[in-house]
Design a protein around this motif. Sequence first.
Motif, mmCIF file in Angstrom:
data_model
loop_
_atom_site.group_PDB
_atom_site.id
_atom_site.type_symbol
_atom_site.label_atom_id
_atom_site.label_comp_id
_atom_site.label_asym_id
_atom_site.label_seq_id
_atom_site.Cartn_x
_atom_site.Cartn_y
_atom_site.Cartn_z
ATOM 1 N N ARG A 225 -3.062 -9.974 -8.207
ATOM 2 C CA ARG A 225 -3.619 -10.815 -7.084
ATOM 3 C C ARG A 225 -4.193 -9.980 -5.962
ATOM 4 O O ARG A 225 -5.234 -10.285 -5.336
ATOM 5 N N GLN A 226 -3.695 -8.830 -5.942
ATOM 6 C CA GLN A 226 -4.106 -7.868 -4.879
ATOM 7 C C GLN A 226 -4.298 -6.584 -5.538
ATOM 8 O O GLN A 226 -3.394 -5.667 -5.210
ATOM 9 N N PRO A 227 -5.213 -6.142 -6.271
ATOM 10 C CA PRO A 227 -5.274 -4.898 -6.925
ATOM 11 C C PRO A 227 -6.002 -3.810 -6.214
ATOM 12 O O PRO A 227 -5.743 -2.699 -6.600
ATOM 13 N N TRP A 228 -6.146 -3.865 -5.137
ATOM 14 C CA TRP A 228 -6.732 -2.892 -4.244
ATOM 15 C C TRP A 228 -5.841 -2.478 -3.182
ATOM 16 O O TRP A 228 -5.188 -3.465 -2.525
ATOM 17 N N ARG A 229 -5.742 -1.247 -2.552
ATOM 18 C CA ARG A 229 -5.147 -0.739 -1.481
ATOM 19 C C ARG A 229 -6.209 0.134 -0.707
ATOM 20 O O ARG A 229 -6.805 0.764 -1.122
ATOM 21 N N PHE A 230 -5.711 0.201 0.672
ATOM 22 C CA PHE A 230 -6.287 1.274 1.468
ATOM 23 C C PHE A 230 -5.335 1.685 2.485
ATOM 24 O O PHE A 230 -4.581 0.798 3.001
ATOM 25 N N PRO A 231 -5.208 2.891 3.099
ATOM 26 C CA PRO A 231 -4.612 3.336 4.070
ATOM 27 C C PRO A 231 -5.080 3.191 5.414
ATOM 28 O O PRO A 231 -6.448 3.314 5.526
ATOM 29 N N ALA A 232 -4.666 2.548 6.348
ATOM 30 C CA ALA A 232 -5.179 2.465 7.829
ATOM 31 C C ALA A 232 -3.861 2.716 8.541
ATOM 32 O O ALA A 232 -2.855 2.272 8.516
ATOM 33 N N THR A 233 -4.377 3.099 9.977
ATOM 34 C CA THR A 233 -3.123 3.367 11.159
ATOM 35 C C THR A 233 -3.374 2.422 12.362
ATOM 36 O O THR A 233 -4.668 2.361 12.797
ATOM 37 N N LEU A 234 -2.473 1.723 12.546
ATOM 38 C CA LEU A 234 -2.705 0.836 13.617
ATOM 39 C C LEU A 234 -2.740 1.700 14.658
ATOM 40 O O LEU A 234 -2.155 2.594 15.135
ATOM 41 N N ASP A 235 -3.681 1.007 16.118
ATOM 42 C CA ASP A 235 -4.126 1.975 17.374
ATOM 43 C C ASP A 235 -2.833 1.265 18.271
ATOM 44 O O ASP A 235 -2.981 -0.037 18.590
#
Length: 132
Positions: A80-90
């Motif tokens: 269903r969601q085969p992609w991931r990416f890292p992100a940092t909340l500000d």
Amino acid sequence: MGDWLFIVRPAETAAGDASAAKDRMLELAETAPRREWCLSRRRRMSPGDRLWIYFAAPVKEVAAVAEIEGEPYEVPGSPRQPWRFPATLDPVATRALHRNPVPLRALANRHPQGVTRVQGADLGLLLRHAGL
């Protein structure tokens, strides 16, 4: 630098309490800001792009922002969601948006679906609300 609108559905994730989802996102921004985010399909995101978090029904407002740290990568076995990416909340900008969110009715894109690029007409409004 690109800007992306990322939709979360609080009613599905916070026991029906949309304010709890926004409060939880603010708490994460202040205590554990680096997150792995999920996508149903690959997007052309790049490190340094911003991720504007739109809380869908019932609140319908943008109330958090993160900086993307890496390009999306595929995760086998997650259909269903085969992609991931890292992100940092500000934390500072998320706190500002939490206090003064951008309502859907103020955006040019009044029917956001999935993950989409922020329209140029909306970027200035988002930046002002976030104090950026």
